[in-house]
Design a protein around this motif. Sequence first.
Motif, PDB file in Angstrom:
ATOM      1  N   ALA A 183      92.449  12.598   3.344  1.00 53.88           N
ATOM      2  CA  ALA A 183      92.615  11.163   3.601  1.00 53.88           C
ATOM      3  C   ALA A 183      91.407  10.352   3.139  1.00 53.88           C
ATOM      4  CB  ALA A 183      92.871  10.933   5.087  1.00 53.88           C
ATOM      5  N   GLY A 184      90.418  11.004   2.551  1.00 53.74           N
ATOM      6  CA  GLY A 184      89.259  10.310   2.009  1.00 53.74           C
ATOM      7  C   GLY A 184      88.406   9.662   3.081  1.00 53.74           C
ATOM      8  N   PRO A 185      87.691   8.603   2.709  1.00 49.20           N
ATOM      9  CA  PRO A 185      86.817   7.922   3.663  1.00 49.20           C
ATOM     10  C   PRO A 185      87.539   7.443   4.920  1.00 49.20           C
ATOM     11  CG  PRO A 185      86.301   7.218   1.436  1.00 49.20           C
ATOM     12  CD  PRO A 185      87.548   8.056   1.354  1.00 49.20           C
ATOM     13  N   ASP A 186      88.789   7.018   4.789  1.00 47.74           N
ATOM     14  CA  ASP A 186      89.538   6.588   5.974  1.00 47.74           C
ATOM     15  C   ASP A 186      89.727   7.738   6.956  1.00 47.74           C
ATOM     16  OD1 ASP A 186      89.736   3.992   5.063  1.00 47.74           O
ATOM     17  OD2 ASP A 186      91.719   4.290   4.170  1.00 47.74           O
ATOM     18  N   GLY A 187      89.901   8.949   6.443  1.00 46.86           N
ATOM     19  CA  GLY A 187      90.045  10.119   7.300  1.00 46.86           C
ATOM     20  C   GLY A 187      88.762  10.451   8.035  1.00 46.86           C
ATOM     21  N   VAL A 188      87.632  10.262   7.358  1.00 50.98           N
ATOM     22  CA  VAL A 188      86.322  10.477   7.985  1.00 50.98           C
ATOM     23  C   VAL A 188      86.154   9.496   9.148  1.00 50.98           C
ATOM     24  CG1 VAL A 188      83.826  10.230   7.631  1.00 50.98           C
ATOM     25  CG2 VAL A 188      85.208  11.440   5.946  1.00 50.98           C
ATOM     26  N   ILE A 189      86.442   8.243   8.890  1.00 51.39           N
ATOM     27  CA  ILE A 189      86.312   7.215   9.929  1.00 51.39           C
ATOM     28  C   ILE A 189      87.245   7.525  11.095  1.00 51.39           C
ATOM     29  CG2 ILE A 189      86.669   4.770  10.449  1.00 51.39           C
ATOM     30  CD1 ILE A 189      85.763   4.243   7.485  1.00 51.39           C
ATOM     31  N   ALA A 190      88.474   7.898  10.797  1.00 51.25           N
ATOM     32  CA  ALA A 190      89.447   8.196  11.851  1.00 51.25           C
ATOM     33  C   ALA A 190      89.003   9.384  12.705  1.00 51.25           C
ATOM     34  CB  ALA A 190      90.817   8.465  11.234  1.00 51.25           C
ATOM     35  N   ALA A 191      88.445  10.410  12.075  1.00 51.29           N
ATOM     36  CA  ALA A 191      87.988  11.589  12.818  1.00 51.29           C
ATOM     37  C   ALA A 191      86.866  11.228  13.782  1.00 51.29           C
ATOM     38  CB  ALA A 191      87.525  12.678  11.846  1.00 51.29           C
ATOM     39  N   ILE A 192      85.949  10.388  13.335  1.00 53.43           N
ATOM     40  CA  ILE A 192      84.827   9.990  14.188  1.00 53.43           C
ATOM     41  C   ILE A 192      85.303   9.042  15.280  1.00 53.43           C
ATOM     42  CG2 ILE A 192      82.607   8.786  14.231  1.00 53.43           C
ATOM     43  CD1 ILE A 192      82.227   9.910  11.312  1.00 53.43           C
ATOM     44  N   LYS A 193      86.172   8.112  14.930  1.00 54.21           N
ATOM     45  CA  LYS A 193      86.703   7.172  15.924  1.00 54.21           C
ATOM     46  C   LYS A 193      87.554   7.877  16.985  1.00 54.21           C
ATOM     47  CE  LYS A 193      85.414   3.010  14.461  1.00 54.21           C
ATOM     48  NZ  LYS A 193      84.864   1.965  15.303  1.00 54.21           N
ATOM     49  N   ALA A 194      88.202   8.997  16.631  1.00 52.50           N
ATOM     50  CA  ALA A 194      88.964   9.759  17.616  1.00 52.50           C
ATOM     51  C   ALA A 194      88.029  10.383  18.644  1.00 52.50           C
ATOM     52  CB  ALA A 194      89.792  10.839  16.921  1.00 52.50           C
ATOM     53  N   LEU A 195      86.820  10.708  18.226  1.00 50.68           N
ATOM     54  CA  LEU A 195      85.814  11.272  19.121  1.00 50.68           C
ATOM     55  C   LEU A 195      85.181  10.190  19.977  1.00 50.68           C
ATOM     56  CD1 LEU A 195      83.978  13.683  19.970  1.00 50.68           C
ATOM     57  CD2 LEU A 195      82.495  13.039  18.045  1.00 50.68           C
ATOM     58  N   ASP A 196      84.821   9.070  19.347  1.00 54.18           N
ATOM     59  CA  ASP A 196      84.172   7.947  20.037  1.00 54.18           C
ATOM     60  C   ASP A 196      84.743   6.660  19.444  1.00 54.18           C
ATOM     61  OD1 ASP A 196      82.547   5.929  21.041  1.00 54.18           O
ATOM     62  OD2 ASP A 196      80.665   6.783  20.320  1.00 54.18           O
ATOM     63  N   ALA A 235      77.052  13.329  20.349  1.00 51.72           N
ATOM     64  CA  ALA A 235      75.941  14.044  19.717  1.00 51.72           C
ATOM     65  C   ALA A 235      76.316  14.410  18.277  1.00 51.72           C
ATOM     66  CB  ALA A 235      75.618  15.300  20.509  1.00 51.72           C
ATOM     67  N   ALA A 236      75.298  14.666  17.457  1.00 52.47           N
ATOM     68  CA  ALA A 236      75.513  14.995  16.048  1.00 52.47           C
ATOM     69  C   ALA A 236      76.386  16.226  15.883  1.00 52.47           C
ATOM     70  CB  ALA A 236      74.173  15.197  15.342  1.00 52.47           C
ATOM     71  N   ASP A 237      76.211  17.239  16.735  1.00 53.22           N
ATOM     72  CA  ASP A 237      77.026  18.441  16.601  1.00 53.22           C
ATOM     73  C   ASP A 237      78.489  18.164  16.939  1.00 53.22           C
ATOM     74  OD1 ASP A 237      76.356  18.121  19.325  1.00 53.22           O
ATOM     75  OD2 ASP A 237      76.349  20.278  19.701  1.00 53.22           O
ATOM     76  N   GLN A 238      78.745  17.217  17.843  1.00 56.65           N
ATOM     77  CA  GLN A 238      80.117  16.831  18.163  1.00 56.65           C
ATOM     78  C   GLN A 238      80.765  16.101  16.988  1.00 56.65           C
ATOM     79  OE1 GLN A 238      79.023  14.649  21.742  1.00 56.65           O
ATOM     80  NE2 GLN A 238      80.277  16.060  22.955  1.00 56.65           N
ATOM     81  N   VAL A 239      79.989  15.227  16.340  1.00 53.90           N
ATOM     82  CA  VAL A 239      80.504  14.493  15.176  1.00 53.90           C
ATOM     83  C   VAL A 239      80.788  15.477  14.040  1.00 53.90           C
ATOM     84  CG1 VAL A 239      79.981  12.752  13.429  1.00 53.90           C
ATOM     85  CG2 VAL A 239      79.351  12.345  15.820  1.00 53.90           C
ATOM     86  N   ALA A 240      79.865  16.405  13.803  1.00 55.80           N
ATOM     87  CA  ALA A 240      80.074  17.408  12.749  1.00 55.80           C
ATOM     88  C   ALA A 240      81.310  18.248  13.037  1.00 55.80           C
ATOM     89  CB  ALA A 240      78.837  18.298  12.614  1.00 55.80           C
ATOM     90  N   ALA A 241      81.522  18.624  14.298  1.00 50.09           N
ATOM     91  CA  ALA A 241      82.704  19.412  14.670  1.00 50.09           C
ATOM     92  C   ALA A 241      83.984  18.614  14.465  1.00 50.09           C
ATOM     93  CB  ALA A 241      82.584  19.882  16.117  1.00 50.09           C
ATOM     94  N   ALA A 242      83.961  17.328  14.791  1.00 46.71           N
ATOM     95  CA  ALA A 242      85.135  16.475  14.584  1.00 46.71           C
ATOM     96  C   ALA A 242      85.461  16.368  13.100  1.00 46.71           C
ATOM     97  CB  ALA A 242      84.902  15.094  15.189  1.00 46.71           C
ATOM     98  N   LEU A 243      84.439  16.237  12.275  1.00 45.21           N
ATOM     99  CA  LEU A 243      84.658  16.163  10.827  1.00 45.21           C
ATOM    100  C   LEU A 243      85.201  17.488  10.294  1.00 45.21           C
ATOM    101  CD1 LEU A 243      81.508  14.098   9.802  1.00 45.21           C
ATOM    102  CD2 LEU A 243      83.889  13.352   9.718  1.00 45.21           C
ATOM    103  N   ALA A 244      84.657  18.602  10.788  1.00 44.47           N
ATOM    104  CA  ALA A 244      85.130  19.922  10.360  1.00 44.47           C
ATOM    105  C   ALA A 244      86.595  20.129  10.761  1.00 44.47           C
ATOM    106  CB  ALA A 244      84.250  21.016  10.954  1.00 44.47           C
ATOM    107  N   SER A 245      86.949  19.689  11.968  1.00 51.04           N
ATOM    108  CA  SER A 245      88.335  19.813  12.428  1.00 51.04           C
ATOM    109  C   SER A 245      89.295  19.006  11.563  1.00 51.04           C
ATOM    110  CB  SER A 245      88.460  19.356  13.881  1.00 51.04           C
ATOM    111  OG  SER A 245      87.801  20.262  14.726  1.00 51.04           O
ATOM    112  N   ALA A 246      88.784  17.917  10.974  1.00 55.91           N
ATOM    113  CA  ALA A 246      89.601  17.073  10.104  1.00 55.91           C
ATOM    114  C   ALA A 246      89.593  17.570   8.659  1.00 55.91           C
ATOM    115  CB  ALA A 246      89.109  15.629  10.170  1.00 55.91           C
ATOM    116  N   GLY A 247      88.874  18.687   8.395  1.00 58.38           N
ATOM    117  CA  GLY A 247      88.875  19.283   7.063  1.00 58.38           C
ATOM    118  C   GLY A 247      87.743  18.844   6.161  1.00 58.38           C
ATOM    119  N   TYR A 248      86.719  18.211   6.726  1.00 61.37           N
ATOM    120  CA  TYR A 248      85.588  17.748   5.917  1.00 61.37           C
ATOM    121  C   TYR A 248      84.392  18.671   6.106  1.00 61.37           C
ATOM    122  CZ  TYR A 248      88.294  13.512   5.365  1.00 61.37           C
ATOM    123  OH  TYR A 248      89.295  12.632   5.078  1.00 61.37           O
ATOM    124  N   SER A 249      83.675  18.912   5.024  1.00 57.83           N
ATOM    125  CA  SER A 249      82.467  19.722   5.052  1.00 57.83           C
ATOM    126  C   SER A 249      81.274  18.791   5.234  1.00 57.83           C
ATOM    127  CB  SER A 249      82.342  20.494   3.730  1.00 57.83           C
ATOM    128  OG  SER A 249      81.110  21.171   3.686  1.00 57.83           O
TER     129      SER A 249
END
Length: 95
Positions: free
Chosen positions: A31-44, A65-79
Amino acid sequence: MALTRMTSSGMAGQQRITVMMFRVDNLNAGAGPDGVIAAIKALDGLAWVSVDAVAQKVRVESMAAADQVAAALASAGYSAEALAQRSGCCGGYGG
């Protein structure tokens, strides 16, 4: 770098906001940048997210926390790789 956000109740109930930077190598996948934003917004849902698609960097201000954000991005398929903050002024990030 951490900032403090006041809640609507005034001095009581202050919450800390962490400012962090990530390199996302596959930023334009899925989903590109929109997917990144959505993954983070789903967390916070109150997070502030800025995406630089050319540099493949994402700046986040969040109560998570940074590790929570990284985990949310990983769950959405982003490295995502958290970038270390540079010492010195102005809150710059290395990488």
